[in-house]
Design a protein around this motif. Structure first.
Motif, PDB file in Angstrom:
ATOM      1  N   GLY A 260       0.344  -1.726   0.470  1.00 37.52           N
ATOM      2  CA  GLY A 260      -0.168  -0.006   0.076  1.00 37.52           C
ATOM      3  C   GLY A 260       0.961   1.367  -0.489  1.00 37.52           C
ATOM      4  N   TRP A 261       1.409   1.610   0.870  1.00 35.27           N
ATOM      5  CA  TRP A 261       2.689   2.427   0.837  1.00 35.27           C
ATOM      6  C   TRP A 261       3.458   2.624  -0.399  1.00 35.27           C
ATOM      7  CZ3 TRP A 261       2.261   5.734   4.374  1.00 35.27           C
ATOM      8  CH2 TRP A 261       1.449   5.517   5.881  1.00 35.27           C
ATOM      9  N   ASP A 262       4.218   1.786  -1.112  1.00 35.24           N
ATOM     10  CA  ASP A 262       4.371   1.914  -1.975  1.00 35.24           C
ATOM     11  C   ASP A 262       3.656   2.157  -3.584  1.00 35.24           C
ATOM     12  OD1 ASP A 262       6.619   1.401  -1.466  1.00 35.24           O
ATOM     13  OD2 ASP A 262       6.100  -1.055  -1.998  1.00 35.24           O
ATOM     14  N   ILE A 263       2.956   2.169  -2.940  1.00 37.09           N
ATOM     15  CA  ILE A 263       1.384   2.770  -4.620  1.00 37.09           C
ATOM     16  C   ILE A 263       1.370   4.543  -4.087  1.00 37.09           C
ATOM     17  CG2 ILE A 263      -1.124   2.336  -5.230  1.00 37.09           C
ATOM     18  CD1 ILE A 263      -0.333  -0.167  -4.778  1.00 37.09           C
ATOM     19  N   TYR A 264       0.909   4.836  -2.886  1.00 36.92           N
ATOM     20  CA  TYR A 264       0.502   5.815  -2.379  1.00 36.92           C
ATOM     21  C   TYR A 264       2.126   6.852  -2.458  1.00 36.92           C
ATOM     22  CZ  TYR A 264      -1.754   9.930   0.472  1.00 36.92           C
ATOM     23  OH  TYR A 264      -1.358  10.758   0.505  1.00 36.92           O
ATOM     24  N   ASN A 265       2.123   6.255  -2.198  1.00 40.80           N
ATOM     25  CA  ASN A 265       4.365   7.074  -2.813  1.00 40.80           C
ATOM     26  C   ASN A 265       4.153   7.260  -4.238  1.00 40.80           C
ATOM     27  OD1 ASN A 265       5.313   7.565  -0.348  1.00 40.80           O
ATOM     28  ND2 ASN A 265       6.165   5.180   0.040  1.00 40.80           N
ATOM     29  N   LEU A 266       3.524   6.047  -5.510  1.00 43.65           N
ATOM     30  CA  LEU A 266       4.343   6.557  -6.345  1.00 43.65           C
ATOM     31  C   LEU A 266       3.030   8.317  -6.480  1.00 43.65           C
ATOM     32  CD1 LEU A 266       4.559   5.453  -9.415  1.00 43.65           C
ATOM     33  CD2 LEU A 266       3.446   4.373  -9.202  1.00 43.65           C
ATOM     34  N   TYR A 267       1.696   7.766  -6.845  1.00 42.61           N
ATOM     35  CA  TYR A 267       0.279   8.726  -6.091  1.00 42.61           C
ATOM     36  C   TYR A 267       0.894   9.942  -6.257  1.00 42.61           C
ATOM     37  CZ  TYR A 267      -3.751  11.655  -5.538  1.00 42.61           C
ATOM     38  OH  TYR A 267      -4.979  12.228  -5.243  1.00 42.61           O
ATOM     39  N   VAL A 268       2.170  10.166  -4.934  1.00 46.14           N
ATOM     40  CA  VAL A 268       2.231  11.772  -4.232  1.00 46.14           C
ATOM     41  C   VAL A 268       3.383  11.716  -4.685  1.00 46.14           C
ATOM     42  CG1 VAL A 268       3.641  12.468  -2.103  1.00 46.14           C
ATOM     43  CG2 VAL A 268       1.318  11.130  -1.553  1.00 46.14           C
ATOM     44  N   GLN A 269       4.358  10.757  -5.871  1.00 48.77           N
ATOM     45  CA  GLN A 269       5.681  11.038  -6.187  1.00 48.77           C
ATOM     46  C   GLN A 269       5.065  12.287  -8.056  1.00 48.77           C
ATOM     47  OE1 GLN A 269       8.006   7.945  -6.603  1.00 48.77           O
ATOM     48  NE2 GLN A 269       8.645   8.357  -4.882  1.00 48.77           N
ATOM     49  N   LEU A 270       3.585  11.541  -8.594  1.00 54.41           N
ATOM     50  CA  LEU A 270       3.393  12.152  -9.603  1.00 54.41           C
ATOM     51  C   LEU A 270       2.489  13.327  -9.457  1.00 54.41           C
ATOM     52  CD1 LEU A 270       1.813   8.551 -11.415  1.00 54.41           C
ATOM     53  CD2 LEU A 270       4.325  10.046 -12.363  1.00 54.41           C
ATOM     54  N   GLY A 271       1.490  13.218  -8.565  1.00 53.78           N
ATOM     55  CA  GLY A 271       0.840  14.335  -8.303  1.00 53.78           C
ATOM     56  C   GLY A 271       1.814  15.922  -7.273  1.00 53.78           C
TER      57      GLY A 271
END
Length: 117
Positions: A1-12
């Motif tokens: 879950g953290w990896d997916i959220y971090n990816l979302y944050v990095q792109l955003g």
């Protein structure tokens, strides 16, 4: 879950310092609810690991993930490639399990009050 959220944050947050968000306000004041996010976005990169070590894991991860000044185009394209891999693996998992519906939690930010309603 953290990896997916971090990816979302990095792109955003790829452009850095909430630039698109601030420009989108077109001169309007930033809501007080976003003040701490703006302060975190503006932290110098060299301080991020130190600050992250003293706060909880969720916020520390965000502080380390976001970059003041944004990320390079190369890094952005790498995150998009990561997103493509994630989408493909997600689609395979959904198809393999014959899921009909998937419920997701909302983002951790509540809807903001708007002055002009």
């Amino acid at each position: 879950g953290w990896d997916i959220y971090n990816l979302y944050v990095q792109l955003g947050s790829a452009e850095g310092n909430m630039r698109g968000f601030i420009e989108g306000l077109e001169g309007e004041d930033l809501s007080a609810m976003y003040t701490s996010l703006k302060q975190a976005a503006d932290l110098p990169n060299f301080l991020r690991p130190l600050i992250a070590a003293f706060i909880d894991e969720r916020r520390g991860g965000l502080v380390k993930t976001v970059r003041s000044g944004g990320i390079s185009v190369y890094e952005y394209w790498q995150r998009l490639a990561d997103l493509s891999v994630l989408r493909k693996s997600w689609a395979k998992m959904v198809e393999a399990n014959d899921y009909v519906a998937i419920l997701h939690p909302s983002l951790p930010l509540p809807a903001l009050f708007l002055r002009y309603q």
